[in-house]
Write a protein that holds these residues in place. Structure first.
Motif, PDB file in Angstrom:
ATOM      1  N   PHE A 115      25.909  58.767  64.739  1.00 50.04           N
ATOM      2  CA  PHE A 115      25.317  59.620  65.770  1.00 50.04           C
ATOM      3  C   PHE A 115      23.814  59.780  65.543  1.00 50.04           C
ATOM      4  O   PHE A 115      23.031  59.775  66.499  1.00 50.04           O
ATOM      5  N   GLU A 116      23.421  59.932  64.290  1.00 53.43           N
ATOM      6  CA  GLU A 116      21.997  60.044  63.988  1.00 53.43           C
ATOM      7  C   GLU A 116      21.254  58.768  64.390  1.00 53.43           C
ATOM      8  O   GLU A 116      20.140  58.818  64.911  1.00 53.43           O
ATOM      9  N   SER A 170      28.761  60.853  61.543  1.00 54.79           N
ATOM     10  CA  SER A 170      27.468  61.538  61.531  1.00 54.79           C
ATOM     11  C   SER A 170      26.321  60.546  61.402  1.00 54.79           C
ATOM     12  O   SER A 170      25.283  60.668  62.068  1.00 54.79           O
ATOM     13  N   GLN A 171      26.495  59.546  60.551  1.00 55.47           N
ATOM     14  CA  GLN A 171      25.463  58.521  60.395  1.00 55.47           C
ATOM     15  C   GLN A 171      25.275  57.742  61.692  1.00 55.47           C
ATOM     16  O   GLN A 171      24.148  57.430  62.110  1.00 55.47           O
ATOM     17  N   TRP A 193      30.368  71.353  66.849  1.00 57.81           N
ATOM     18  CA  TRP A 193      30.173  70.129  67.623  1.00 57.81           C
ATOM     19  C   TRP A 193      28.742  70.006  68.125  1.00 57.81           C
ATOM     20  O   TRP A 193      28.183  70.949  68.682  1.00 57.81           O
ATOM     21  N   ASP A 194      28.168  68.859  67.903  1.00 55.53           N
ATOM     22  CA  ASP A 194      26.816  68.524  68.351  1.00 55.53           C
ATOM     23  C   ASP A 194      26.948  67.684  69.616  1.00 55.53           C
ATOM     24  O   ASP A 194      27.552  66.611  69.592  1.00 55.53           O
ATOM     25  N   GLY A 197      33.252  64.063  62.732  1.00 52.14           N
ATOM     26  CA  GLY A 197      32.146  64.847  62.217  1.00 52.14           C
ATOM     27  C   GLY A 197      31.621  65.831  63.247  1.00 52.14           C
ATOM     28  O   GLY A 197      30.705  66.600  62.984  1.00 52.14           O
ATOM     29  N   GLN A 226      33.993  61.422  58.702  1.00 49.31           N
ATOM     30  CA  GLN A 226      32.962  62.341  59.186  1.00 49.31           C
ATOM     31  C   GLN A 226      31.571  61.833  58.817  1.00 49.31           C
ATOM     32  O   GLN A 226      30.629  61.936  59.607  1.00 49.31           O
ATOM     33  N   GLN A 227      31.449  61.279  57.612  1.00 54.26           N
ATOM     34  CA  GLN A 227      30.162  60.737  57.188  1.00 54.26           C
ATOM     35  C   GLN A 227      29.769  59.543  58.050  1.00 54.26           C
ATOM     36  O   GLN A 227      28.620  59.419  58.478  1.00 54.26           O
ATOM     37  N   HIS A 242      30.736  65.199  66.968  1.00 55.25           N
ATOM     38  CA  HIS A 242      29.626  64.691  67.770  1.00 55.25           C
ATOM     39  C   HIS A 242      30.146  64.180  69.111  1.00 55.25           C
ATOM     40  O   HIS A 242      31.132  63.445  69.166  1.00 55.25           O
ATOM     41  N   GLN A 266      35.087  73.337  62.877  1.00 55.44           N
ATOM     42  CA  GLN A 266      34.182  72.224  63.158  1.00 55.44           C
ATOM     43  C   GLN A 266      33.148  72.614  64.206  1.00 55.44           C
ATOM     44  O   GLN A 266      33.483  73.073  65.296  1.00 55.44           O
TER      45      GLN A 266
END
Length: 268
Positions: free
Chosen positions: A45-46, A42-43, A82-83, A99, A38-39, A101, A80
């Motif tokens: 996706f950012e 997320s990283q 979702w973005d 994560g 997940q980390q 996304h 969860q």
């Protein structure tokens, strides 16, 4: 790396691995925890949100979010969040990351011409996350030596180092480092699991065949980027057609519910 250190490192990786089964019963070796994946997701996706152009088309964004909301509403884990981001690009592509996304490129909307066809792609990409294909790919890279320089991040307890290499190892759309695309067995698995997801969400699984026929036509003989490591068009379509009888009851049951229709004017 010295032989002794390499041996100790590989041993540590093997001790930490988990032998698991995918949703279709295929054996998997997973080295990373859900938290680590997940980390990484997320990283990644950012990074993409900072480097890629995000679409300002509100109608298209709402449409994509509508389809994503229905797909994620049938996932086993409802905790969860979702973005979902629509990226402005001619790429015929989409991806999902651990994560929570989901990224969709506007070029896909020209090929996936209705909500059911867009749900086919989204279901497929979310199925990669559900089946832990990213974890499987990164783990495979570690065990075969492709990611040995980043192994400290997997074993350490203080964050992730060399994150670019890890994010690239996910093979989920990140454009940094070394891309490790999903294998054909994983792609075929995501097709079937994704078909079940879209049917449970009330999207017509028969449209999956039409979608991949459209995909096969897009971009000439090579097809769009999304198909670069996938099974052949004919093989994929045959598998989807064979699975229709299995998933149609799920679709029929879902259509008995009150579902939000996801519609948008034809993309030009």
């Amino acid at each position: 790396m010295k032989p002794l250190a390499l041996t100790l490192l590989v041993s540590a990786l093997l001790v930490g691995c988990v032998n698991s089964q995918s949703p279709t019963g295929r054996g998997q070796t997973l080295l990373f925890s859900d938290t680590q994946m997940q980390q990484m997701g997320s990283q990644s996706f950012e990074t993409m949100k900072q480097s890629e152009k995000i679409s300002q088309n509100q109608a298209q964004t709402q449409y994509v979010n509508c389809v994503a909301k229905r797909i994620t509403a049938v996932l086993p884990d409802q905790s969860q969040q979702w973005d979902v981001v629509l990226f402005e690009s001619d790429q015929v592509n989409a991806f999902a990351l651990p994560g929570g996304h989901i990224g969709v490129y506007t070029g896909l909307l020209k090929v996936a011409v209705n909500q059911d066809q867009l749900a086919t792609v989204m279901g497929h990409e979310v199925a990669h996350v559900l089946a832990q294909h990213g974890n499987e790919q990164v783990s495979r890279a570690q065990l075969t030596g492709l990611g040995m320089q980043a192994a400290d991040a997997a074993l350490g307890a203080s964050g992730i180092a060399n994150k670019d290499l890890y994010m690239a190892g996910l093979g989920l759309g990140a454009k940094v480092g070394i891309i490790l695309p999903f294998g054909r067995s994983q792609e075929s698995e995501a097709d079937i699991v994704g078909l079940e997801l879209m049917a449970k969400a009330g999207f017509n699984p028969a449209q999956s065949v039409n979608l991949w026929q459209n995909m096969a036509k897009a971009g000439g003989s090579q097809g769009p980027e999304l198909l670069s490591t996938h099974p052949s068009h004919s093989h994929r379509i045959e598998d989807l057609q064979a699975a229709q009888n299995q998933v149609m009851p799920l679709y029929t049951q879902a259509r008995k519910q009150s579902l939000t229709e996801c519609k948008i004017a034809q993309v030009k």
